[in-house]
Design a protein around this motif. Structure first.
Motif, PDB file in Angstrom:
ATOM      1  N   HIS A  86      40.746  37.263  29.271  1.00  9.55           N
ATOM      2  CA  HIS A  86      41.709  38.357  29.072  1.00  9.55           C
ATOM      3  C   HIS A  86      42.644  38.495  30.288  1.00  9.55           C
ATOM      4  O   HIS A  86      43.872  38.532  30.137  1.00  9.55           O
ATOM      5  CB  HIS A  86      40.949  39.655  28.823  1.00  9.55           C
ATOM      6  CG  HIS A  86      41.815  40.851  28.672  1.00  9.55           C
ATOM      7  ND1 HIS A  86      42.483  41.140  27.511  1.00  9.55           N
ATOM      8  CD2 HIS A  86      42.138  41.827  29.549  1.00  9.55           C
ATOM      9  CE1 HIS A  86      43.188  42.245  27.671  1.00  9.55           C
ATOM     10  NE2 HIS A  86      42.992  42.689  28.898  1.00  9.55           N
ATOM     11  N   LEU A  87      42.068  38.558  31.491  1.00  9.27           N
ATOM     12  CA  LEU A  87      42.896  38.717  32.694  1.00  9.27           C
ATOM     13  C   LEU A  87      43.805  37.507  32.914  1.00  9.27           C
ATOM     14  O   LEU A  87      44.971  37.661  33.272  1.00  9.27           O
ATOM     15  CB  LEU A  87      42.018  38.911  33.931  1.00  9.27           C
ATOM     16  CG  LEU A  87      41.594  40.334  34.230  1.00  9.27           C
ATOM     17  CD1 LEU A  87      40.642  40.367  35.416  1.00  9.27           C
ATOM     18  CD2 LEU A  87      42.792  41.221  34.498  1.00  9.27           C
ATOM     19  N   HIS A  89      46.793  37.549  30.524  1.00  9.99           N
ATOM     20  CA  HIS A  89      47.798  38.539  30.919  1.00  9.99           C
ATOM     21  C   HIS A  89      48.559  38.115  32.172  1.00  9.99           C
ATOM     22  O   HIS A  89      49.755  38.381  32.271  1.00  9.99           O
ATOM     23  CB  HIS A  89      47.177  39.917  31.078  1.00  9.99           C
ATOM     24  CG  HIS A  89      46.821  40.516  29.763  1.00  9.99           C
ATOM     25  ND1 HIS A  89      47.743  40.777  28.779  1.00  9.99           N
ATOM     26  CD2 HIS A  89      45.628  40.859  29.253  1.00  9.99           C
ATOM     27  CE1 HIS A  89      47.136  41.269  27.723  1.00  9.99           C
ATOM     28  NE2 HIS A  89      45.862  41.325  27.982  1.00  9.99           N
ATOM     29  N   THR A 119      51.094  35.400  30.824  1.00  6.21           N
ATOM     30  CA  THR A 119      52.086  35.701  29.782  1.00  6.21           C
ATOM     31  C   THR A 119      53.105  36.744  30.193  1.00  6.21           C
ATOM     32  O   THR A 119      53.952  37.116  29.390  1.00  6.21           O
ATOM     33  CB  THR A 119      51.393  36.164  28.485  1.00  6.21           C
ATOM     34  OG1 THR A 119      50.583  37.301  28.766  1.00  6.21           O
ATOM     35  CG2 THR A 119      50.572  35.056  27.875  1.00  6.21           C
ATOM     36  N   HIS A 120      53.058  37.185  31.420  1.00  8.77           N
ATOM     37  CA  HIS A 120      54.045  38.146  31.896  1.00  8.77           C
ATOM     38  C   HIS A 120      54.944  37.482  32.920  1.00  8.77           C
ATOM     39  O   HIS A 120      54.507  36.660  33.702  1.00  8.77           O
ATOM     40  CB  HIS A 120      53.361  39.396  32.445  1.00  8.77           C
ATOM     41  CG  HIS A 120      52.747  40.177  31.348  1.00  8.77           C
ATOM     42  ND1 HIS A 120      51.513  39.875  30.831  1.00  8.77           N
ATOM     43  CD2 HIS A 120      53.225  41.199  30.605  1.00  8.77           C
ATOM     44  CE1 HIS A 120      51.247  40.697  29.839  1.00  8.77           C
ATOM     45  NE2 HIS A 120      52.271  41.507  29.679  1.00  8.77           N
ATOM     46  N   HIS A 149      53.843  47.171  37.323  1.00 11.82           N
ATOM     47  CA  HIS A 149      53.115  47.053  36.067  1.00 11.82           C
ATOM     48  C   HIS A 149      54.131  47.011  34.942  1.00 11.82           C
ATOM     49  O   HIS A 149      55.085  47.778  34.923  1.00 11.82           O
ATOM     50  CB  HIS A 149      52.147  48.219  35.882  1.00 11.82           C
ATOM     51  CG  HIS A 149      51.060  48.205  36.905  1.00 11.82           C
ATOM     52  ND1 HIS A 149      49.908  47.480  36.738  1.00 11.82           N
ATOM     53  CD2 HIS A 149      50.970  48.773  38.112  1.00 11.82           C
ATOM     54  CE1 HIS A 149      49.145  47.632  37.801  1.00 11.82           C
ATOM     55  NE2 HIS A 149      49.777  48.409  38.656  1.00 11.82           N
ATOM     56  N   THR A 150      53.919  46.120  34.016  1.00 16.46           N
ATOM     57  CA  THR A 150      54.810  45.974  32.880  1.00 16.46           C
ATOM     58  C   THR A 150      54.505  47.079  31.876  1.00 16.46           C
ATOM     59  O   THR A 150      53.496  47.775  32.002  1.00 16.46           O
ATOM     60  CB  THR A 150      54.625  44.589  32.239  1.00 16.46           C
ATOM     61  OG1 THR A 150      53.292  44.512  31.745  1.00 16.46           O
ATOM     62  CG2 THR A 150      54.890  43.482  33.235  1.00 16.46           C
ATOM     63  N   GLY A 157      53.126  47.158  29.105  1.00 16.50           N
ATOM     64  CA  GLY A 157      51.782  47.081  28.537  1.00 16.50           C
ATOM     65  C   GLY A 157      50.694  47.407  29.543  1.00 16.50           C
ATOM     66  O   GLY A 157      49.518  47.329  29.240  1.00 16.50           O
ATOM     67  N   PHE A 207      50.261  45.783  32.498  1.00 20.19           N
ATOM     68  CA  PHE A 207      49.781  44.577  33.139  1.00 20.19           C
ATOM     69  C   PHE A 207      50.376  44.422  34.524  1.00 20.19           C
ATOM     70  O   PHE A 207      51.435  44.945  34.821  1.00 20.19           O
ATOM     71  CB  PHE A 207      50.088  43.354  32.274  1.00 20.19           C
ATOM     72  CG  PHE A 207      49.556  43.509  30.876  1.00 20.19           C
ATOM     73  CD1 PHE A 207      48.201  43.582  30.655  1.00 20.19           C
ATOM     74  CD2 PHE A 207      50.414  43.630  29.815  1.00 20.19           C
ATOM     75  CE1 PHE A 207      47.710  43.753  29.371  1.00 20.19           C
ATOM     76  CE2 PHE A 207      49.931  43.798  28.538  1.00 20.19           C
ATOM     77  CZ  PHE A 207      48.582  43.861  28.309  1.00 20.19           C
ATOM     78  N   LYS A 224      51.991  42.593  37.909  1.00 22.59           N
ATOM     79  CA  LYS A 224      52.929  41.562  38.350  1.00 22.59           C
ATOM     80  C   LYS A 224      53.139  41.768  39.838  1.00 22.59           C
ATOM     81  O   LYS A 224      53.445  42.873  40.278  1.00 22.59           O
ATOM     82  CB  LYS A 224      54.241  41.701  37.601  1.00 22.59           C
ATOM     83  CG  LYS A 224      55.294  40.710  37.997  1.00 22.59           C
ATOM     84  CD  LYS A 224      56.481  40.849  37.067  1.00 22.59           C
ATOM     85  CE  LYS A 224      57.754  40.832  37.830  1.00 22.59           C
ATOM     86  NZ  LYS A 224      58.923  40.991  36.994  1.00 22.59           N
TER      87      LYS A 224
END
Length: 151
Positions: free
Chosen positions: A111-112, A115, A118-119, A139-140, A142, A144, A146
């Protein structure tokens, strides 16, 4: 086909049995794994090789994996820390980096990593300058993570 298929992963983990287990998990997810079981090897690989993502055990026998993290940040390579202490066990400068709680389990690892991959990230660069410990965490929408090095 999974977004992890064919991705090159740097795994820095000093416990041999744990390293082999995580390597198997990553290979089962379709990743190509390059392993470092010592800090100096992790630093050398982070400087000279190209990776799509990295998994860094925080506490290595001879110290912490922060020098590897600094190089990855400077090269805009996404990574996560793995530790049994959670984000509270990290130095303040790294507290916004995603943390995978140990012991490792394949679902949260997958999962991590998905993410992180994909960002949007900054393009890879190598300025030849020493990396900075400072970075901006955003944080995006969603929720997530960055990381963007501050230059």
């Amino acid at each position: 086909m999974s977004v992890l298929e064919g991705r090159r992963v740097l795994l820095v983990e000093d416990e041999s049995l744990v390293a082999m287990m995580v390597e198997d998990m990553l290979v089962d997810l379709g990743c190509e794994v390059v392993m470092a079981m010592r800090l100096d090897k992790g630093v050398a690989l982070a400087r000279t090789e190209t990776f799509d993502v990295a998994v860094l055990d925080v506490n290595l026998g001879e110290g912490r994996s922060y020098p590897v993290a600094d190089i990855l940040l400077a090269r805009c390579t996404p990574f996560l820390f793995a530790t049994g202490y959670g984000s509270a066990g990290l130095e303040p400068a790294y507290r916004s980096v995603p943390v995978l709680q140990k012991p490792y389990h394949v679902e949260p690892l997958e999962h991590l990593m998905i993410h992180l991959l994909t960002h949007e990230t900054l393009p890879r660069i190598d300025t030849g300058k020493p990396p900075s410990l400072q970075f901006r965490a955003t944080h995006t929408p969603g929720g997530f993570f960055k990381a963007e090095p501050i230059r």
